[in-house]
Design a protein around this motif. Structure first.
Motif, PDB file in Angstrom:
ATOM      1  N   LEU A 215       1.104  -1.263   0.015  1.00  0.00           N
ATOM      2  CA  LEU A 215      -0.220   0.242  -0.310  1.00  0.00           C
ATOM      3  C   LEU A 215       1.295   0.946   0.168  1.00  0.00           C
ATOM      4  N   HIS A 216       1.629   1.233   0.447  1.00  0.00           N
ATOM      5  CA  HIS A 216       3.027   2.178   0.555  1.00  0.00           C
ATOM      6  C   HIS A 216       3.382   2.338  -0.703  1.00  0.00           C
ATOM      7  N   LYS A 217       3.726   1.926  -1.343  1.00  0.00           N
ATOM      8  CA  LYS A 217       3.983   1.904  -2.565  1.00  0.00           C
ATOM      9  C   LYS A 217       3.601   2.074  -3.219  1.00  0.00           C
ATOM     10  N   LYS A 218       2.563   1.653  -3.328  1.00  0.00           N
ATOM     11  CA  LYS A 218       1.168   1.831  -4.446  1.00  0.00           C
ATOM     12  C   LYS A 218       0.593   3.681  -4.484  1.00  0.00           C
ATOM     13  N   THR A 219       0.619   4.364  -3.041  1.00  0.00           N
ATOM     14  CA  THR A 219       0.422   5.282  -2.365  1.00  0.00           C
ATOM     15  C   THR A 219       1.324   6.068  -3.457  1.00  0.00           C
ATOM     16  N   GLU A 220       2.589   6.119  -3.282  1.00  0.00           N
ATOM     17  CA  GLU A 220       3.210   6.522  -4.054  1.00  0.00           C
ATOM     18  C   GLU A 220       3.803   6.827  -5.032  1.00  0.00           C
ATOM     19  N   ILE A 221       3.491   6.170  -6.136  1.00  0.00           N
ATOM     20  CA  ILE A 221       3.122   5.288  -7.251  1.00  0.00           C
ATOM     21  C   ILE A 221       1.752   6.570  -7.615  1.00  0.00           C
ATOM     22  N   PHE A 222       0.728   6.345  -7.287  1.00  0.00           N
ATOM     23  CA  PHE A 222       0.134   7.047  -7.379  1.00  0.00           C
ATOM     24  C   PHE A 222       0.050   8.576  -6.965  1.00  0.00           C
ATOM     25  N   GLU A 223       0.810   9.195  -6.421  1.00  0.00           N
ATOM     26  CA  GLU A 223       1.365  10.475  -6.023  1.00  0.00           C
ATOM     27  C   GLU A 223       2.014  10.631  -7.752  1.00  0.00           C
ATOM     28  N   LEU A 224       2.477  10.658  -7.553  1.00  0.00           N
ATOM     29  CA  LEU A 224       3.386  10.833  -9.152  1.00  0.00           C
ATOM     30  C   LEU A 224       2.620  11.089 -10.150  1.00  0.00           C
ATOM     31  N   ILE A 225       1.449   9.958 -10.218  1.00  0.00           N
ATOM     32  CA  ILE A 225       1.333  10.258 -11.203  1.00  0.00           C
ATOM     33  C   ILE A 225      -0.468  11.147 -11.804  1.00  0.00           C
ATOM     34  N   LYS A 226       0.277  11.759 -10.560  1.00  0.00           N
ATOM     35  CA  LYS A 226      -0.789  13.420 -10.582  1.00  0.00           C
ATOM     36  C   LYS A 226       0.459  13.997 -11.618  1.00  0.00           C
ATOM     37  N   SER A 227       1.682  14.236 -12.121  1.00  0.00           N
ATOM     38  CA  SER A 227       2.707  14.694 -13.097  1.00  0.00           C
ATOM     39  C   SER A 227       1.807  14.465 -14.055  1.00  0.00           C
ATOM     40  N   LEU A 254       5.343  -7.502  -3.744  1.00  0.00           N
ATOM     41  CA  LEU A 254       5.772  -6.310  -3.326  1.00  0.00           C
ATOM     42  C   LEU A 254       6.545  -6.129  -3.325  1.00  0.00           C
ATOM     43  N   SER A 255       8.258  -7.188  -4.457  1.00  0.00           N
ATOM     44  CA  SER A 255       8.920  -6.689  -5.420  1.00  0.00           C
ATOM     45  C   SER A 255       8.152  -5.760  -7.149  1.00  0.00           C
ATOM     46  N   PHE A 256       6.948  -6.659  -7.187  1.00  0.00           N
ATOM     47  CA  PHE A 256       6.325  -6.061  -8.220  1.00  0.00           C
ATOM     48  C   PHE A 256       6.347  -4.241  -8.250  1.00  0.00           C
ATOM     49  N   TYR A 257       5.670  -4.392  -6.593  1.00  0.00           N
ATOM     50  CA  TYR A 257       5.352  -2.936  -6.627  1.00  0.00           C
ATOM     51  C   TYR A 257       6.898  -1.795  -6.674  1.00  0.00           C
ATOM     52  N   ASP A 258       7.472  -2.446  -5.981  1.00  0.00           N
ATOM     53  CA  ASP A 258       9.035  -2.205  -5.583  1.00  0.00           C
ATOM     54  C   ASP A 258       9.257  -1.645  -6.639  1.00  0.00           C
ATOM     55  N   ILE A 263      10.538   2.448 -11.381  1.00  0.00           N
ATOM     56  CA  ILE A 263      10.437   2.799 -13.191  1.00  0.00           C
ATOM     57  C   ILE A 263       9.419   4.625 -13.091  1.00  0.00           C
ATOM     58  N   THR A 264       8.191   4.453 -12.480  1.00  0.00           N
ATOM     59  CA  THR A 264       8.045   5.661 -12.288  1.00  0.00           C
ATOM     60  C   THR A 264       8.461   6.741 -11.502  1.00  0.00           C
ATOM     61  N   LYS A 265       9.517   6.628 -10.862  1.00  0.00           N
ATOM     62  CA  LYS A 265      10.192   7.646 -10.600  1.00  0.00           C
ATOM     63  C   LYS A 265      10.967   8.156 -11.530  1.00  0.00           C
ATOM     64  N   LYS A 266      11.536   7.030 -12.107  1.00  0.00           N
ATOM     65  CA  LYS A 266      12.513   8.002 -13.306  1.00  0.00           C
ATOM     66  C   LYS A 266      12.340   8.088 -14.304  1.00  0.00           C
ATOM     67  N   PHE A 316      -8.341   3.019  -2.235  1.00  0.00           N
ATOM     68  CA  PHE A 316      -6.904   2.616  -0.594  1.00  0.00           C
ATOM     69  C   PHE A 316      -7.271   2.626   0.715  1.00  0.00           C
ATOM     70  N   PHE A 317      -7.198   2.110   1.272  1.00  0.00           N
ATOM     71  CA  PHE A 317      -7.404   1.683   2.477  1.00  0.00           C
ATOM     72  C   PHE A 317      -6.237   2.080   3.465  1.00  0.00           C
ATOM     73  N   GLU A 318      -6.877   2.278   4.984  1.00  0.00           N
ATOM     74  CA  GLU A 318      -6.208   2.668   5.881  1.00  0.00           C
ATOM     75  C   GLU A 318      -4.421   1.234   6.166  1.00  0.00           C
ATOM     76  N   PRO A 319      -3.591   1.842   6.757  1.00  0.00           N
ATOM     77  CA  PRO A 319      -2.572   0.592   6.756  1.00  0.00           C
ATOM     78  C   PRO A 319      -3.006   0.012   8.048  1.00  0.00           C
ATOM     79  N   ILE A 320      -3.389  -1.628   8.032  1.00  0.00           N
ATOM     80  CA  ILE A 320      -4.058  -2.257   9.272  1.00  0.00           C
ATOM     81  C   ILE A 320      -3.218  -2.784   9.987  1.00  0.00           C
ATOM     82  N   ASN A 321      -3.998  -2.429  11.341  1.00  0.00           N
ATOM     83  CA  ASN A 321      -2.576  -2.581  12.749  1.00  0.00           C
ATOM     84  C   ASN A 321      -2.690  -4.637  12.485  1.00  0.00           C
ATOM     85  N   THR A 322      -1.173  -4.773  12.466  1.00  0.00           N
ATOM     86  CA  THR A 322      -1.048  -6.047  11.871  1.00  0.00           C
ATOM     87  C   THR A 322      -0.429  -6.307  13.896  1.00  0.00           C
ATOM     88  N   LYS A 323      -0.172  -4.992  14.928  1.00  0.00           N
ATOM     89  CA  LYS A 323       0.850  -5.820  15.871  1.00  0.00           C
ATOM     90  C   LYS A 323      -0.479  -5.933  17.382  1.00  0.00           C
TER      91      LYS A 323
END
Ligand code: SF4
Length: 429
Positions: A215-227, A254-258, A263-266, A316-323
């Protein structure tokens, strides 16, 4: 005692899927330049790895559990099992096989199932009619639609697969989230009873945590897509839909989104667009043409038309509290599942989808919307006209509506899609 071969033949369509994925991957590696359509290249690599693992588990004799795509796949990680996505099988075989899976739609149609139900289920229903899948159990939410509820009765009553249903609330309030958390937990326990396993909720925490990181990585990707131009190619949409449906909760996802984030940042830094030049920025609030995803590439390269997101991406969803304790874990899982693609849009009144679309149109600097209305999605029937009016009134943005079937090219062909979009685009430029 069944042989390993007989064991893996309990999931023949997954073997077909792996074969189709491998041939597509070979084509991609041999024909495309090294940097061509990275989402396809990277996605195929990781989805293939998970499918190989799935087939290996079937070979070892683990129980086969069919799940509806609207139940996040990682929720089944509390079992030693072979998770099989019912809808994903239909749609991604429709994508990858020449001629799709139309013969299976016809098989189940001839058996007597109504033609106007969803092809996401009809393909797999036709396959089970031929005994290509032998499920030990099936789990599904009662969301997102009547088509789901109507079609799963076939698995339960005609095929006699033990089927567990998690009752999904219609209203998205706190008490509904708590209710659904209990339903998800109860459903998993019931599945455990059918396959003689105690659900391992500690193992579940680990896989849910992987999805928090995704989710963290996906959110970053979608921030960049705004450009502008969009730093992601259109093909990312169907490939990430496949990743969400088939491989969520795995390190491969996780590796896929990483890799996609890098690539999106570049591209963002270089201000480069996959198709060369971006002329039109679109949101598809519903689905793409799974029967032919090469269409995504045509839009990028021929029209410079970016698909910034489709229904599988803007959830998008809130991160789930796993602890914390199990109640907290299941509450987070409930919120995520109630906000999952199609569930979020279908199990509520129409206001949230209208509000979301208006907000996304502003955030992503969108020129127009393209709304694909599927024959099967009756619950969505009233949305397109209301959404078109809202976008026009609030933002002056036009919306094209195309009726189609997501998995069956015989209803609206790609040729027709191209004609309609070409005409629409001329009114924009
Ligand atoms: S909401 Fe529409 S596309 Fe999704 S499963 Fe139901 S009928 Fe199929």
């Amino acid at each position: 005692m069944l042989s390993e071969n007989q064991m893996e033949n309990r999931i023949i369509p997954y073997k077909m899927l792996l074969k189709a994925l491998s041939s597509t991957q070979e084509l991609v590696e041999r024909i495309l330049p090294e940097n061509g359509i990275p989402s396809l290249r990277i996605g195929l690599k990781y989805i293939k790895s998970v499918l190989e693992n799935t087939i290996q588990k079937a070979r070892e004799g683990l129980p086969i559990i069919g799940y509806h795509f609207a139940l996040p796949a990682e929720y089944l990680s509390c079992f030693d099992c072979v998770p099989i996505c019912i809808e994903g099988t239909s749609y991604f075989l429709a994508t990858l096989l020449l001629g799709g899976v139309e013969n299976y739609y016809d098989l189940i149609g001839n058996w007597g199932h109504p033609f106007h139900t969803c092809t996401s289920q009809k393909g797999t229903m036709g396959m089970t009619l031929e005994d290509l899948f032998r499920f030990d159990a099936i789990i599904t939410p009662s969301a997102p639609c009547d088509s789901t509820c109507g079609s799963y009765g076939y698995f339960k009553y005609a095929k006699k697969f033990p089927t567990v249903i998690a009752d999904t609330p219609f209203i998205h309030e706190k008490k509904s989230q708590i209710y659904y958390a209990d339903e998800i937990k109860r459903s998993l326990i019931d599945i455990g009873k059918i396959i003689n396993q105690e659900p391992d909720f500690e193992k579940l925490r680990y896989h849910v945590e992987i999805e928090n990181q995704v989710l963290h990585k996906k959110t970053e990707i979608f921030e960049l897509i705004k450009s502008t131009p969009s730093p992601i190619e259109n093909m990312f949409n169907p490939v990430s839909a496949a990743a969400t449906i088939f491989i969520s909760g795995t390190p491969e996802n996780l590796s896929f989104y990483d890799e996609m984030l890098n690539i999106t940042k570049k591209r963002y830094k270089e201000k480069s667009h996959h198709g060369g030049e971006e002329h039109i920025r679109t949101i598809w609030p519903y689905m793409l043409t799974f029967f032919d995803i090469s269409f995504c590439e045509w839009l990028d390269r021929e029209l410079g038309l970016s698909i910034l997101m489709d229904i599988f991406n803007y959830n998008f969803f809130e991160p789930i509290n796993t602890k914390s304790d199990l109640n907290e874990l299941f509450l987070g899982m409930s919120k995520k599942a109630m906000g999952f693609p199609m569930v979020k849009q279908s199990t509520d009144f129409y206001y949230p989808i209208i509000d979301d679309c208006i907000q996304m149109a502003q955030d992503y600097d969108v020129d127009c919307f393209i709304y694909t209305q599927s024959l099967a999605c009756k619950q969505f029937g009233s949305i397109p006209t209301i959404l078109r009016e809202a976008l026009k009134d609030e933002l002056g943005i036009p919306m094209l509506i195309i009726e189609f079937d997501v998995g069956d090219a015989r209803m609206t062909s790609i040729k027709k899609f191209k004609e309609k979009i070409n005409l629409f685009v001329q009114t924009l430029l």
